[in-house]
Design a protein around this motif. Sequence first.
Motif, PDB file in Angstrom:
ATOM      1  N   ALA A  11      58.090  17.227  14.064  1.00 59.90           N
ATOM      2  CA  ALA A  11      59.221  17.011  13.169  1.00 59.90           C
ATOM      3  C   ALA A  11      59.047  17.782  11.874  1.00 59.90           C
ATOM      4  CB  ALA A  11      59.380  15.522  12.884  1.00 59.90           C
ATOM      5  N   HIS A  25      63.604  11.739   9.048  1.00 62.39           N
ATOM      6  CA  HIS A  25      62.924  11.338  10.275  1.00 62.39           C
ATOM      7  C   HIS A  25      63.153   9.850  10.508  1.00 62.39           C
ATOM      8  CE1 HIS A  25      60.981  15.188   9.813  1.00 62.39           C
ATOM      9  NE2 HIS A  25      60.511  14.813   8.637  1.00 62.39           N
ATOM     10  N   THR A 139      64.914  13.358  14.385  1.00 60.96           N
ATOM     11  CA  THR A 139      64.801  14.048  13.111  1.00 60.96           C
ATOM     12  C   THR A 139      66.167  14.677  12.882  1.00 60.96           C
ATOM     13  OG1 THR A 139      62.449  14.491  13.306  1.00 60.96           O
ATOM     14  CG2 THR A 139      63.688  15.879  11.787  1.00 60.96           C
TER      15      THR A 139
END
Length: 180
Positions: A11, A25, A139
């Motif tokens: 991410a 996130h 994300t």
Amino acid sequence: RAATPSSAPTARTAASTSGVKAASHVRADQALVQGEENTVTGVDPATIARFYTFKWTSGSERTLGQLGTDGALVTKSYAEGEHLEVGSSVTVTTPSGAKQALVVRGIYDPPSANQLLGDVSVSQQAFDKAFENPKNKFTFLATDAGADQALKAAAKNISDAKLHTGAAYPKDATKDMAIV
């Protein structure tokens, strides 16, 4: 844009790709909440509201900043089913056996289809402290027009992520749903 699911390093790679202006996130894992198995999500209070619209029944955007390490947001249906209100206590037991008492800081009414967040959401700080090996469920990325190619190239080299862009995400996210 949304990348799903991925490890935290993956991410971070997506979020640092050229053309990405902002990221948020969302972590997720199963836990016992009030003694029943449920999904708990970890959100970044500073960034989630840019990507997810909360329809507050108790609370406001300021509530996100008040989560700290012991606060929780719960969905309206979960609050009603468990007879919870702002200030109520919720007990979460993680798969490792760690127990934590949380205080309900806000209640919101999520979309009925594919609500994205679990019935109970906490700050990422609280989530990462409670759950071993935290993983991102999503994300969310805000990008400029030139980021698509860089993100597609980055996603190709990452085995634990899938990139969804624009209008493709709702279609991809609901492909397993059938209308009866």
